[in-house]
Write a protein that holds these residues in place. Structure first.
Motif, PDB file in Angstrom:
ATOM      1  N   GLU A 142       0.831  -1.213   0.000  1.00  0.00           N
ATOM      2  CA  GLU A 142       0.000   0.000   0.000  1.00  0.00           C
ATOM      3  C   GLU A 142       0.865   1.262   0.000  1.00  0.00           C
ATOM      4  O   GLU A 142       0.581   2.233  -0.696  1.00  0.00           O
ATOM      5  N   ARG A 200       3.907   1.575  -1.133  1.00  0.00           N
ATOM      6  CA  ARG A 200       4.546   1.746  -2.437  1.00  0.00           C
ATOM      7  C   ARG A 200       3.544   2.282  -3.459  1.00  0.00           C
ATOM      8  O   ARG A 200       3.867   3.167  -4.255  1.00  0.00           O
ATOM      9  N   ARG A 201       2.328   1.759  -3.405  1.00  0.00           N
ATOM     10  CA  ARG A 201       1.292   2.255  -4.338  1.00  0.00           C
ATOM     11  C   ARG A 201       1.046   3.750  -4.106  1.00  0.00           C
ATOM     12  O   ARG A 201       0.974   4.535  -5.052  1.00  0.00           O
ATOM     13  N   GLU A 202       0.950   4.118  -2.824  1.00  0.00           N
ATOM     14  CA  GLU A 202       0.707   5.531  -2.500  1.00  0.00           C
ATOM     15  C   GLU A 202       1.868   6.404  -2.980  1.00  0.00           C
ATOM     16  O   GLU A 202       1.656   7.507  -3.486  1.00  0.00           O
ATOM     17  N   TYR A 220       2.953  -3.128  -9.202  1.00  0.00           N
ATOM     18  CA  TYR A 220       1.931  -2.454  -8.382  1.00  0.00           C
ATOM     19  C   TYR A 220       0.741  -1.973  -9.208  1.00  0.00           C
ATOM     20  O   TYR A 220      -0.377  -1.894  -8.709  1.00  0.00           O
ATOM     21  N   PHE A 221       1.015  -1.639 -10.467  1.00  0.00           N
ATOM     22  CA  PHE A 221      -0.059  -1.180 -11.359  1.00  0.00           C
ATOM     23  C   PHE A 221       0.095  -1.902 -12.691  1.00  0.00           C
ATOM     24  O   PHE A 221       1.147  -1.775 -13.332  1.00  0.00           O
ATOM     25  N   LEU A 268      -2.525   3.146 -13.193  1.00  0.00           N
ATOM     26  CA  LEU A 268      -1.849   4.136 -12.337  1.00  0.00           C
ATOM     27  C   LEU A 268      -2.492   5.511 -12.514  1.00  0.00           C
ATOM     28  O   LEU A 268      -2.735   6.231 -11.540  1.00  0.00           O
ATOM     29  N   ALA A 299      -5.739   5.585 -10.620  1.00  0.00           N
ATOM     30  CA  ALA A 299      -5.522   5.676  -9.163  1.00  0.00           C
ATOM     31  C   ALA A 299      -5.127   7.094  -8.768  1.00  0.00           C
ATOM     32  O   ALA A 299      -5.601   7.630  -7.754  1.00  0.00           O
TER      33      ALA A 299
END
Lengths: 221, 221
Positions: free
Chosen positions: B4, B6-8, B45-46, B52, B55
């Motif tokens: 999470e 890393r995604r953020e 991640y995406f 991406l 998001a």
């Protein structure tokens, strides 16, 4: 039929179908059937649905742009009102196709369709400038015209969604909106004030702008 | 970093890049490099640039919607002006990303992005209704609010294209535009007249609406 004739026929058939349902919901099979030809033959003239959609949109865009032409005669309010009537005629005739296009979506959000929409907006912008006899618009006038064009688009879209307000009222309201937004802009800019005075000076006593001014005074008092 | 986290981080990096150049011009390689990770790791991640992008857009949409929140205190004109300042802050911070999104285009015309834009418009619409203390809006009020929202969007887009008008003037102009359009609508509808009187009655003598009324009177005379 010759190639061009057949293409024109298919464009006409597609526009009729898009006037009743969103382009996303209209299949090539339906277009073929409405045109009385086979599905493979449609693909002979248009490689895919998107290319037929874009050709139909191009014709509709030319049609709409031609409705913006208005003689440089009579009051500015009267001229704008006549253009608004023809704009709503167009919106009325193309309902679901117009909505789908302006709201974007899978079939209609391509760069080519966006460029075509912008080209129609540019025609509207240039027409208004020419009626105002302005060739080198200051930033506030450009903002007024372009933002009013987007107001007219969204008013038409909201009208199509349920038609809860009579279109004749919206046509005249949009003319009033233009004057009201010009009056707001005039607060910040001498040139806009001069333009507004020019717009209003040739207005007849029973024209849409005079009507608005009287109403604003009565509201403010 | 956790998944999470890393995604953020990647969303934040993408938003920073989209604030300087259109998303169409930003590659996954650049995003990876700015985040200090490898390109394949971004894809971990995406699954693709669109996911991406969506998001990042979702986070920006939540950010913008939160800026519409305004205490129900003080004059309506003052409240709307504070919201307009925060709206232009957002537009300023996200310039090229905001333009690309609102103008549509290859990366941004998907159904998901359109639905997200509409959800932000809906938040703005509901906020204005709640400040006007209206729960069941008549058709003309809905038209006023929704078409004014589109006017605010197009004003912001035109501002971004060259920034030729100081944003503080546009923020206050949009507050005036709302009152001016309400005044036009009041011509057609008793309910709108009552609403306009309600809007104006608590206005301070030096507030934006009073300012507008005085100006309109002087123009009309």
């Amino acid at each position: 039929m010759g190639v061009e004739e057949r293409r024109e026929q298919l464009i006409g058939v597609a526009l009729e179908l898009f006037a009743r349902r969103s382009p996303d919901e209209v299949s090539i099979d339906e277009i073929a059937s409405a045109a009385g030809i086979s599905r493979p033959l449609v693909y002979h003239y248009f490689p895919g649905k998107l290319s037929l959609y874009e050709a139909a949109l191009k014709r509709a865009a030319e049609d709409l742009a031609s409705r913006f032409e208005e003689p440089h005669e009579g009051s500015l309010g009267g001229r704008l009102l006549r253009v608004m009537r023809r704009f709503f005629d167009f919106v009325d005739e193309h309902g679901p196709g117009f909505s789908a296009l302006m709201r974007g979506g899978p079939a209609v959000g391509s760069s080519a369709t966006n460029a075509l929409i912008d080209s129609v907006r540019q025609v509207a912008y240039q027409q208004i400038l020419s009626h105002l006899r302005v060739t080198d618009p200051p930033a506030r006038l450009e903002l007024l015209i372009r933002s009013w064009i987007s107001l007219a688009e969204s008013t038409a879209l909201i009208w199509l969604d349920g038609r809860r307000i009579p279109r004749a009222e919206l046509e005249s309201q949009l003319v009033h909106d233009f004057a009201a937004l010009a009056a707001v802009g005039a607060a910040y800019d001498e040139e806009m004030t001069a333009l507004l005075r020019h717009m209003l000076k040739d207005e007849p006593h029973d024209g849409p702008f005079t009507d608005l001014a009287a109403r604003l005074i009565s509201l403010a008092s």
